[in-house]
Design a protein around this motif. Structure first.
Motif, PDB file in Angstrom:
ATOM      1  N   UNK A 146      44.553  53.399  47.003  1.00  0.00           N
ATOM      2  CA  UNK A 146      45.643  53.568  46.032  1.00  0.00           C
ATOM      3  C   UNK A 146      45.097  53.943  44.661  1.00  0.00           C
ATOM      4  N   UNK A 147      46.003  54.445  43.831  1.00  0.00           N
ATOM      5  CA  UNK A 147      45.619  54.786  42.461  1.00  0.00           C
ATOM      6  C   UNK A 147      45.117  53.579  41.698  1.00  0.00           C
ATOM      7  N   UNK A 148      45.738  52.419  41.899  1.00  0.00           N
ATOM      8  CA  UNK A 148      45.300  51.198  41.222  1.00  0.00           C
ATOM      9  C   UNK A 148      43.882  50.821  41.642  1.00  0.00           C
ATOM     10  N   UNK A 149      43.583  50.952  42.942  1.00  0.00           N
ATOM     11  CA  UNK A 149      42.223  50.686  43.414  1.00  0.00           C
ATOM     12  C   UNK A 149      41.238  51.657  42.788  1.00  0.00           C
ATOM     13  N   UNK A 150      41.648  52.914  42.684  1.00  0.00           N
ATOM     14  CA  UNK A 150      40.784  53.934  42.082  1.00  0.00           C
ATOM     15  C   UNK A 150      40.480  53.579  40.631  1.00  0.00           C
ATOM     16  N   UNK A 151      41.487  53.143  39.884  1.00  0.00           N
ATOM     17  CA  UNK A 151      41.285  52.770  38.484  1.00  0.00           C
ATOM     18  C   UNK A 151      40.244  51.670  38.359  1.00  0.00           C
ATOM     19  N   UNK A 152      40.331  50.671  39.225  1.00  0.00           N
ATOM     20  CA  UNK A 152      39.364  49.574  39.196  1.00  0.00           C
ATOM     21  C   UNK A 152      37.974  50.072  39.573  1.00  0.00           C
ATOM     22  N   UNK A 153      37.895  50.894  40.604  1.00  0.00           N
ATOM     23  CA  UNK A 153      36.601  51.438  41.026  1.00  0.00           C
ATOM     24  C   UNK A 153      35.971  52.296  39.929  1.00  0.00           C
ATOM     25  N   UNK A 154      36.785  53.036  39.195  1.00  0.00           N
ATOM     26  CA  UNK A 154      36.270  53.842  38.076  1.00  0.00           C
ATOM     27  C   UNK A 154      35.627  52.947  37.022  1.00  0.00           C
ATOM     28  N   UNK A 155      36.307  51.849  36.678  1.00  0.00           N
ATOM     29  CA  UNK A 155      35.755  50.914  35.697  1.00  0.00           C
ATOM     30  C   UNK A 155      34.452  50.305  36.207  1.00  0.00           C
ATOM     31  N   UNK A 156      34.415  49.962  37.487  1.00  0.00           N
ATOM     32  CA  UNK A 156      33.195  49.393  38.064  1.00  0.00           C
ATOM     33  C   UNK A 156      32.056  50.403  38.014  1.00  0.00           C
ATOM     34  N   UNK A 157      32.359  51.661  38.311  1.00  0.00           N
ATOM     35  CA  UNK A 157      31.329  52.703  38.258  1.00  0.00           C
ATOM     36  C   UNK A 157      30.810  52.929  36.841  1.00  0.00           C
ATOM     37  N   UNK A 158      31.631  52.648  35.841  1.00  0.00           N
ATOM     38  CA  UNK A 158      31.199  52.796  34.451  1.00  0.00           C
ATOM     39  C   UNK A 158      30.506  51.546  33.916  1.00  0.00           C
TER      40      UNK A 158
END
Length: 539
Positions: free
Chosen positions: A3-15
């Protein structure tokens, strides 16, 4: 599927994000639901503006990008002051806002606000995400923009359906490719050579250091250049800390609220070297007069700032760390002893003892004493008003940090910024200094401090007036104190006690110093209320 919400969290984790500050609401619930399963710590503030201030304090203390999150409508609009504050002080920040469903945008549905439009003039860039598949690119670009060139806030507005929609897989870009965004960071070698040639002719050089020196991480290189050349240094408010306060080459803060010796030196110099400073109106009241008799070398990563407020002889566009390193390698100059001796005379001549009032704490000498008992690398956060000036001119910086709202002058900044700074640097002393006016703008964050068991020390300068404006009314409005008397100042010690936070009340410097020693020994949060005379001047 993801989901988009999961993607948002994964983006923050990657940063590499480890903390976000925010306040939930329906339009951002999908994101917070997925964040619940992440190792990223979510800190609940008590008002959204304070989420942005906390993210700012975190970013500045840890030299990284701060992240704040709010829901749509009033949640997003409450972030605005904090975003504008970060923009004016060049703080790298990502502000994530939830938004109403994309298919009803523009229909004025419940809690809809055009936040990207509202923030247009004080963000580096903003995104309204229209496809879930765009989220990885948007987040990668946003972090790159916020942290490169002249740092600043970037807004990402995500409709709730974009958070809920799913795509097949998550792929995070390795790097951001943004057409037209290529900040100049090296500094042109010929301009640096010309600057050093101009320096060679100078008899009375002065360096003015701004917040850009600290933002770029160039403090140690800057000090190396100063000591190699012996050039005296003044700082803007945002530049406090670039030199130890007790260093013989540091004169002090310049400007309308600065020290006389610093202002005198700037107006007597024949060469002013501006390092990461805007030279706003509070720094130099009449920049055109300085430029009339002095050459000006202006070093800044933002070309828009060079020459904007003061005529520049030699502009150098680049990251301060790179430019100052090149200047260290090429410089062969020592400032004349006569010039440094003259400045030393001015520092002694213009120094005056603070005015004391019986039955009250004298804040200037107390803050000087406080600086001597805090541990190495302590972080002092000053709010806005007289307390800010007392801190700027009297707290003795060594190897710690001085944080405040400089460009926007936002009251209520210190307490939430202290929350961010403490979470960024838990082993350091973190002290917030505020007036009774500014404290009442953010004392609800005592709940955040208590909930997260943060060992933050808060010093409230209680003078029962809005001190800075009260003083202005004395000088310019025949002492007509229009709505500047805080007649109903509460008992702050009782408020602290309601949150389970220790406190003390001091009516003399002896009491204030005794309680400060107790406060600093404690491993718990503490509120020290200092009773200050309303007649105490800012300078």
């Amino acid at each position: 599927m993801v989901s988009g919400a999961e993607i948002m969290v994964k983006c923050l984790e990657n940063e590499g994000v480890s903390v976000v500050f925010g306040y939930p609401g329906a339009a951002i619930c999908p994101f917070f639901d997925k964040l619940y399963d992440s190792k990223i710590k979510a800190v609940l503030v008590r008002q959204e503006q304070n989420a942005a201030h906390a993210a700012s304090g975190y970013a500045r203390a840890k030299t990284t990008v701060g992240v704040c999150v709010a829901t749509s409508g009033p949640g997003a609009t409450n972030l605005i002051t904090g975003i504008a504050t970060a923009y004016m002080d060049s703080i790298p920040m990502i502000a994530i806002t939830g938004q109403v469903r994309s298919d009803v945008l523009g229909r004025d549905v419940f809690q809809e606000a055009d936040i990207t439009g509202a923030c247009e003039s004080f963000v580096k860039h903003s995104y309204l995400v229209k496809e879930t598949s765009e989220l990885p690119r948007v987040f990668k670009e946003a972090f790159h923009i916020a942290s490169t060139g002249r740092p600043g806030p970037v807004l990402i507005d995500v409709p709730i359906d974009i958070q809920e929609n799913e795509i097949e897989e998550f792929i995070y870009p390795e790097k951001a490719e943004i057409i037209g965004y290529k900040p100049s960071v090296s500094g042109h070698p010929m301009q640096i050579k010309r600057a050093l040639e101009l320096l060679q002719k100078s008899k009375r050089p002065i360096i003015c250091a701004g917040g850009g020196v600290l933002t770029s991480g160039a403090k140690l290189k800057f000090q190396e250049f100063v000591r190699k050349t012996g050039i005296p240094v003044v700082s803007t408010m945002m530049g406090i800390g670039v030199m130890p306060s007790e260093d013989p080459l540091y004169i002090g803060m310049l400007g309308s609220h600065g020290v006389k010796a610093a202002n005198r030196a700037v107006h007597e110099t024949d060469l002013l070297i501006l390092c990461g400073a805007r030279v706003g109106d509070r720094a130099v009241a009449a920049p055109e007069k300085v430029a009339e008799h002095a050459d000006v070398i202006h070093i800044d990563i933002d070309p828009a700032e060079i020459g904007k407020n003061m005529k520049t002889t030699i502009p150098i566009v680049g990251d301060m760390k790179n430019v100052i390193n090149a200047m260290i390698k090429g410089v062969d100059y020592t400032a004349p002893d006569e010039w440094k001796e003259l400045i030393s005379q001015w520092k002694q001549e213009f120094a005056k003892p603070p005015v004391k009032f019986d039955g009250f704490v004298e804040p200037k000498s107390f803050l000087e004493k406080l600086s001597s008992v805090l541990r190495s690398k302590a972080i002092l956060i000053a709010d806005v008003g007289q307390n800010q000036i007392w801190c700027a001119n009297n707290y003795k910086m060594s190897d710690g940090r001085f944080l405040t709202s400089g460009g926007m002058g936002t009251m209520g900044y210190s307490v939430p910024a202290a929350i961010g700074a403490k979470l960024a640097r838990p082993s350091r002393d973190v002290v917030a200094v505020c007036g009774d006016g500014s404290f009442q703008m953010s004392l609800n964050e005592l709940a955040t401090i208590a909930q997260n068991h943060l060992n933050i020390k808060i010093i409230v300068m209680r003078n029962t007036v809005l001190g800075m404006v009260h003083e202005l009314q004395d000088f310019h409005y025949n002492s007509r104190y229009a709505i500047t008397d805080l007649d109903a100042v509460p008992d702050f010690t009782k408020i602290a006690d309601a949150y389970g936070i220790d406190s003390a009340y001091a009516s003399s410097n002896e009491e204030a110093e005794k309680y400060a020693a107790k406060m600093l020994k404690s491993d718990k949060p503490f509120v020290l209320v200092c009773n200050v005379s309303p007649k105490t001047p800012s300078k």
